[in-house]
Design a protein around this motif. Structure first.
Motif, PDB file in Angstrom:
ATOM      1  N   ALA A 166      67.368  10.580  77.041  1.00 44.44           N
ATOM      2  CA  ALA A 166      67.528   9.311  77.759  1.00 44.44           C
ATOM      3  C   ALA A 166      67.075   8.147  76.880  1.00 44.44           C
ATOM      4  O   ALA A 166      66.264   8.319  75.960  1.00 44.44           O
ATOM      5  CB  ALA A 166      66.718   9.332  79.053  1.00 44.44           C
TER       6      ALA A 166
ATOM      7  N   LEU B 103      62.787   7.640  84.894  1.00 43.07           N
ATOM      8  CA  LEU B 103      63.449   8.909  85.169  1.00 43.07           C
ATOM      9  C   LEU B 103      62.434  10.008  85.437  1.00 43.07           C
ATOM     10  O   LEU B 103      62.641  10.862  86.317  1.00 43.07           O
ATOM     11  CB  LEU B 103      64.371   9.291  84.008  1.00 43.07           C
ATOM     12  CG  LEU B 103      65.584   8.383  83.796  1.00 43.07           C
ATOM     13  CD1 LEU B 103      66.468   8.918  82.677  1.00 43.07           C
ATOM     14  CD2 LEU B 103      66.395   8.257  85.082  1.00 43.07           C
TER      15      LEU B 103
ATOM     16  N   LEU C 205      61.252   9.484  88.952  1.00 40.60           N
ATOM     17  CA  LEU C 205      62.291   9.841  89.912  1.00 40.60           C
ATOM     18  C   LEU C 205      62.382  11.346  90.100  1.00 40.60           C
ATOM     19  O   LEU C 205      62.375  11.851  91.236  1.00 40.60           O
ATOM     20  CB  LEU C 205      63.639   9.277  89.452  1.00 40.60           C
ATOM     21  CG  LEU C 205      64.870   9.683  90.274  1.00 40.60           C
ATOM     22  CD1 LEU C 205      64.781   9.111  91.685  1.00 40.60           C
ATOM     23  CD2 LEU C 205      66.153   9.226  89.582  1.00 40.60           C
TER      24      LEU C 205
ATOM     25  N   HIS D 263      72.086  15.572  89.151  1.00 35.96           N
ATOM     26  CA  HIS D 263      71.644  14.176  89.190  1.00 35.96           C
ATOM     27  C   HIS D 263      71.128  13.722  87.818  1.00 35.96           C
ATOM     28  O   HIS D 263      71.352  12.574  87.412  1.00 35.96           O
ATOM     29  CB  HIS D 263      70.541  13.991  90.235  1.00 35.96           C
ATOM     30  CG  HIS D 263      71.028  14.022  91.654  1.00 35.96           C
ATOM     31  ND1 HIS D 263      72.130  13.317  92.078  1.00 35.96           N
ATOM     32  CD2 HIS D 263      70.558  14.680  92.753  1.00 35.96           C
ATOM     33  CE1 HIS D 263      72.320  13.532  93.369  1.00 35.96           C
ATOM     34  NE2 HIS D 263      71.387  14.351  93.800  1.00 35.96           N
ATOM     35  N   PHE D 264      70.466  14.614  87.110  1.00 35.81           N
ATOM     36  CA  PHE D 264      69.935  14.250  85.798  1.00 35.81           C
ATOM     37  C   PHE D 264      71.057  13.910  84.827  1.00 35.81           C
ATOM     38  O   PHE D 264      70.970  12.938  84.062  1.00 35.81           O
ATOM     39  CB  PHE D 264      69.077  15.395  85.252  1.00 35.81           C
ATOM     40  CG  PHE D 264      68.373  15.068  83.969  1.00 35.81           C
ATOM     41  CD1 PHE D 264      67.272  14.229  83.955  1.00 35.81           C
ATOM     42  CD2 PHE D 264      68.820  15.592  82.756  1.00 35.81           C
ATOM     43  CE1 PHE D 264      66.618  13.916  82.769  1.00 35.81           C
ATOM     44  CE2 PHE D 264      68.178  15.291  81.571  1.00 35.81           C
ATOM     45  CZ  PHE D 264      67.075  14.441  81.578  1.00 35.81           C
TER      46      PHE D 264
ATOM     47  N   GLU E 178      73.948  12.684  85.509  1.00 33.89           N
ATOM     48  CA  GLU E 178      74.511  11.372  85.839  1.00 33.89           C
ATOM     49  C   GLU E 178      73.530  10.247  85.569  1.00 33.89           C
ATOM     50  O   GLU E 178      73.951   9.131  85.226  1.00 33.89           O
ATOM     51  CB  GLU E 178      74.958  11.355  87.298  1.00 33.89           C
ATOM     52  CG  GLU E 178      76.118  12.294  87.589  1.00 33.89           C
ATOM     53  CD  GLU E 178      77.306  12.064  86.668  1.00 33.89           C
ATOM     54  OE1 GLU E 178      77.552  10.896  86.264  1.00 33.89           O
ATOM     55  OE2 GLU E 178      77.990  13.039  86.327  1.00 33.89           O
ATOM     56  N   GLN E 179      72.239  10.496  85.676  1.00 35.12           N
ATOM     57  CA  GLN E 179      71.254   9.469  85.327  1.00 35.12           C
ATOM     58  C   GLN E 179      71.285   9.178  83.833  1.00 35.12           C
ATOM     59  O   GLN E 179      71.117   8.016  83.409  1.00 35.12           O
ATOM     60  CB  GLN E 179      69.848   9.906  85.759  1.00 35.12           C
ATOM     61  CG  GLN E 179      69.636   9.945  87.266  1.00 35.12           C
ATOM     62  CD  GLN E 179      69.687   8.568  87.903  1.00 35.12           C
ATOM     63  OE1 GLN E 179      69.595   7.544  87.232  1.00 35.12           O
ATOM     64  NE2 GLN E 179      69.851   8.528  89.218  1.00 35.12           N
TER      65      GLN E 179
ATOM     66  N   THR F 296      71.953   5.407  82.586  1.00 35.04           N
ATOM     67  CA  THR F 296      70.934   4.668  81.822  1.00 35.04           C
ATOM     68  C   THR F 296      71.421   4.340  80.411  1.00 35.04           C
ATOM     69  O   THR F 296      71.079   3.282  79.868  1.00 35.04           O
ATOM     70  CB  THR F 296      69.619   5.449  81.768  1.00 35.04           C
ATOM     71  OG1 THR F 296      69.854   6.796  81.312  1.00 35.04           O
ATOM     72  CG2 THR F 296      68.969   5.497  83.144  1.00 35.04           C
TER      73      THR F 296
ATOM     74  N   SER G 193      74.487   9.818  92.567  1.00 35.36           N
ATOM     75  CA  SER G 193      73.300  10.027  91.739  1.00 35.36           C
ATOM     76  C   SER G 193      72.655   8.698  91.354  1.00 35.36           C
ATOM     77  O   SER G 193      71.429   8.557  91.385  1.00 35.36           O
ATOM     78  CB  SER G 193      73.677  10.814  90.483  1.00 35.36           C
ATOM     79  OG  SER G 193      74.132  12.111  90.814  1.00 35.36           O
ATOM     80  N   VAL G 194      73.463   7.719  90.991  1.00 35.26           N
ATOM     81  CA  VAL G 194      72.917   6.405  90.636  1.00 35.26           C
ATOM     82  C   VAL G 194      72.184   5.797  91.823  1.00 35.26           C
ATOM     83  O   VAL G 194      71.101   5.208  91.673  1.00 35.26           O
ATOM     84  CB  VAL G 194      74.051   5.473  90.167  1.00 35.26           C
ATOM     85  CG1 VAL G 194      73.543   4.039  90.046  1.00 35.26           C
ATOM     86  CG2 VAL G 194      74.616   5.955  88.836  1.00 35.26           C
TER      87      VAL G 194
ATOM     88  N   LEU H  81      68.332   5.999  92.608  1.00 32.21           N
ATOM     89  CA  LEU H  81      67.353   5.039  92.096  1.00 32.21           C
ATOM     90  C   LEU H  81      67.027   3.966  93.129  1.00 32.21           C
ATOM     91  O   LEU H  81      65.947   3.365  93.084  1.00 32.21           O
ATOM     92  CB  LEU H  81      67.879   4.391  90.816  1.00 32.21           C
ATOM     93  CG  LEU H  81      67.946   5.308  89.597  1.00 32.21           C
ATOM     94  CD1 LEU H  81      68.810   4.685  88.508  1.00 32.21           C
ATOM     95  CD2 LEU H  81      66.539   5.597  89.078  1.00 32.21           C
TER      96      LEU H  81
ATOM     97  N   ARG I 112      62.850  -0.196  88.928  1.00 33.69           N
ATOM     98  CA  ARG I 112      63.636   0.429  89.995  1.00 33.69           C
ATOM     99  C   ARG I 112      64.707  -0.535  90.461  1.00 33.69           C
ATOM    100  O   ARG I 112      64.630  -1.745  90.218  1.00 33.69           O
ATOM    101  CB  ARG I 112      62.731   0.805  91.166  1.00 33.69           C
ATOM    102  CG  ARG I 112      61.807  -0.332  91.600  1.00 33.69           C
ATOM    103  CD  ARG I 112      60.818   0.112  92.642  1.00 33.69           C
ATOM    104  NE  ARG I 112      59.803  -0.913  92.874  1.00 33.69           N
ATOM    105  CZ  ARG I 112      58.952  -0.890  93.880  1.00 33.69           C
ATOM    106  NH1 ARG I 112      58.989   0.092  94.752  1.00 33.69           N
ATOM    107  NH2 ARG I 112      58.058  -1.844  94.022  1.00 33.69           N
TER     108      ARG I 112
END
Length: 626
Positions: free
Chosen positions: A67, A75, A78, A102-103, A105-106, A110, A153-154, A157, A168
């Motif tokens: 990331a 992250l 989260l 989800h990870f 897509e994060q 990001t 997923s976004v 946040l 956040r």
């Protein structure tokens, strides 16, 4: 475009959890794992494998070094909250594999934010930014379902903003008009593709042939290999070539001669055929049971049970495994499925494919020292089942044989594990039932699975079948709303015409095809004429006249039970031209069977003759439109 929305009273900022805290604390761990050996908050990479309780799930980790550096703290906060930390009010604890998705897509999001002009923080993002990201997703993700997952997923946040101590989101992406409206839906459509009939038919036939004709020779070869490994010949070069001359003469033409290359060919041919056999077993079980991939992956030895009738003949088979979806226990709930004899034979073959000491039936087929612990992954099983189509078509092409599995749109059909359950629901809902002279075995199996889909009450299979039945009925009703109601005959023909005319008046449909399933369901919910088109009859349902056992249907009313229909006696029956044709054809088939040799037993012969005569008498009275 609207400007960013801010909270009128910012929520208090929570404290960041300690760096030495175990991020899997409170999560149930798989056997053999200790909490003190699991990931801590300060680690750059969090291994999730200790908390993966389904054996087929591949080991996975959250690698935060992938990331952008500016977003790593957020992250970590989260995903620590998702895994075991404090959750926002009314937020459920996510499942482990959902966290991994989800990870992914994060990371996508990001990195996109980090590349924006000025490298904004999450708190700086506006609705214009989310509109731009929605356009970006359309460019990089062609699938609507994939874009929905990415957007959902976004939004985590924003949903988790009250438990994030640092950067956040302070605006809700759903307030962006360009953000996918699908994320607001409460009931998503089933987007899994159904396997086309021209593919499923020959595929099923080939799988049956493989397990019934090819399996004994392959299993004998594997047993011989295992014996050799345990005795005087532990090497790889002594894996025997299966002798297939009895059922598969084309495959018996290239026996090894003792040369190294020939031995290598024999070795890999044996294991390739074993994998082919394993793939055929998977397809039969998945298609003839309705089990999910995770449920098949947890099959163990001695999981089948055979029920016998009074004379000792088998009439039903059941299969026990673990169910996960919709269950409260993350380790799975013991569940039972009704299957048929072919699926039971497939399970027996899987038991022979694995070494005797191996309890789990769906494992990668390699020599024992190379088997990875646990079941094969979803990707592995998808590769396995597609190998069946590849092998069959190569076999047919090489030997110039008919029966290859046809292509769809110019390329081989790509099988996935989820498609079999979807296809089965479609067949149960939409194929003829044969209720006149006795249902074929497939339909009997479908009725048993639909009415008592063993698994669990949360399996969702009944809902899938009923959704298909509703869609089919809606399509038929639209075709009947024009002048076709005047072609009806039978005791309930007039009532059917009245109801269909009212349906036509209320809905305004002209018989054209409706491509929106949700709209079709809404129409039926509001203006259902309670007319149920079928293969042999059209049921104009009236519970006071019904000879079947009416059961409750959505909406709190009673509905017919198709497999208990008594079409030749019930006064709820109307007939379309297709119905009368199907009934006449059924009578012809019975008549052909009565004249065939060998002669049927007297009681069976008499029973079928009475059924044929009853159909003819019924058509004589009711076969013409009134």
């Amino acid at each position: 475009m609207a400007a960013a929305l801010t909270n009128p009273a910012p929520a208090p900022v929570p404290e960041r959890i300690g760096g030495s805290r175990f991020v899997l604390a409170g999560r149930p761990l798989a056997p053999g794992h200790r909490l003190e050996d699991t990931a801590r908050y300060d680690d750059d990479s969090w291994l999730l494998a200790p908390a993966l309780l389904q054996r087929h799930q591949a080991p996975t980790r959250l690698n935060f070094t992938r990331a952008p550096a500016a977003f790593i703290p957020t992250l970590k906060d989260l995903f620590a909250a998702m895994l075991s930390g404090k959750l926002p009010l009314n937020e459920p604890r996510p499942k482990m594999m959902s966290i991994r998705r989800h990870f992914t897509e994060q990371l996508r999001f990001t990195h996109w934010v980090a590349a924006r002009p000025g490298q904004p923080r999450l708190a700086d993002l506006t609705l214009d930014d989310f509109a731009a990201y929605a356009l970006h997703l359309h460019a990089v993700l062609p699938s609507e379902a994939s874009r929905e997952v990415a957007q959902s997923s976004v939004r985590m946040l924003y949903r988790y903003r009250t438990v994030l101590p640092g950067d956040r989101l302070i605006v809700d992406p759903l307030d962006c008009e360009e953000w996918g409206n699908s994320t607001r839906r409460t009931h998503a459509e089933n987007t899994t593709h159904r396997i086309p009939e021209r593919v499923m038919g020959p595929l099923l036939a080939w799988c049956l042939r493989i397990i019934d004709d090819l399996a004994p020779d392959i299993l004998t070869a594997l047993d011989a290999y295992r014996i050799r490994r345990e005795t005087a010949h532990p090497g790889w070069r002594h894996i025997p070539r299966p002798h297939l001359s009895s059922a598969w003469p084309h495959l018996a033409t290239d026996e090894p001669t003792g040369h190294e290359d020939q031995d290598a060919h024999a070795r890999f041919s044996t294991f390739d055929l074993a994998r082919l056999l394993q793939g055929a077993c998977y397809i039969l079980i998945a298609y003839l049971s309705g089990m999910r991939d995770s449920e098949i992956k947890h099959l163990r030895r001695s999981s089948t049970h055979t029920l016998l009738d009074g004379s000792g003949h088998p009439y039903r088979w059941t299969l026990t495994s673990l169910a996960f979806k919709g269950e409260s226990d993350p380790a799975g709930t013991i569940a039972t499925w009704i299957i048929g004899a072919p699926a039971a034979r497939a399970v027996a073959v899987l038991e022979r494919l694995q070494p005797p000491a191996t309890d789990l039936l769906l494992r990668n087929l390699y020599p024992a020292e190379r088997i990875r612990a646990g079941a094969m992954t979803l990707r592995s099983s998808n590769e396995l089942i597609n190998r069946v189509i590849t092998w069959v078509n190569a076999y047919c092409h090489h030997y110039g044989l008919p029966g290859a599995i046809p292509e769809v749109n110019g390329k081989p059909w790509n099988l996935t594990a989820r498609q079999f359950r979807r296809t089965l629901a479609w067949y149960i809902a939409r194929r003829p039932g044969g209720v006149i002279a006795g249902a074929v075995q497939y339909r009997h199996l479908g009725i048993q699975m639909f009415e008592g889909y063993a698994g669990t009450s949360d399996s969702g299979f009944r809902a899938e079948v009923e959704a298909e039945q509703s869609m089919q009925r809606g399509e038929h009703l639209l075709a009947l709303t024009t002048d076709h109601q005047h072609d009806l005959s039978g005791p309930a023909a007039h009532e059917a015409a009245v109801r269909l005319a009212d349906f036509h008046h209320r809905t305004g449909f002209t018989g054209s095809v409706v491509t929106d399933p949700a709209r079709l369901r809404r129409v039926l919910a509001r203006h259902d004429p309670e007319v149920y088109p079928g293969t042999y009859v059209t049921c104009v349902f009236n519970p006071d006249k019904a000879l079947c056992r009416p059961r409750s249907v959505p909406g709190g009313r009673a509905g017919p039970v198709p497999h208990e229909c008594q079409p030749l006696e019930c006064r709820n029956v109307a007939l379309t031209a297709n119905n009368t044709t199907a009934l006449a054809a059924e009578a012809d088939r019975i008549d052909h069977r009565l004249r065939a040799r060998p002669v049927l037993p007297p009681l069976l012969h008499a029973g079928l003759a009475r059924r044929r005569d009853a159909i003819h008498a019924f058509l004589t009275v009711n076969g013409t439109a009134q």
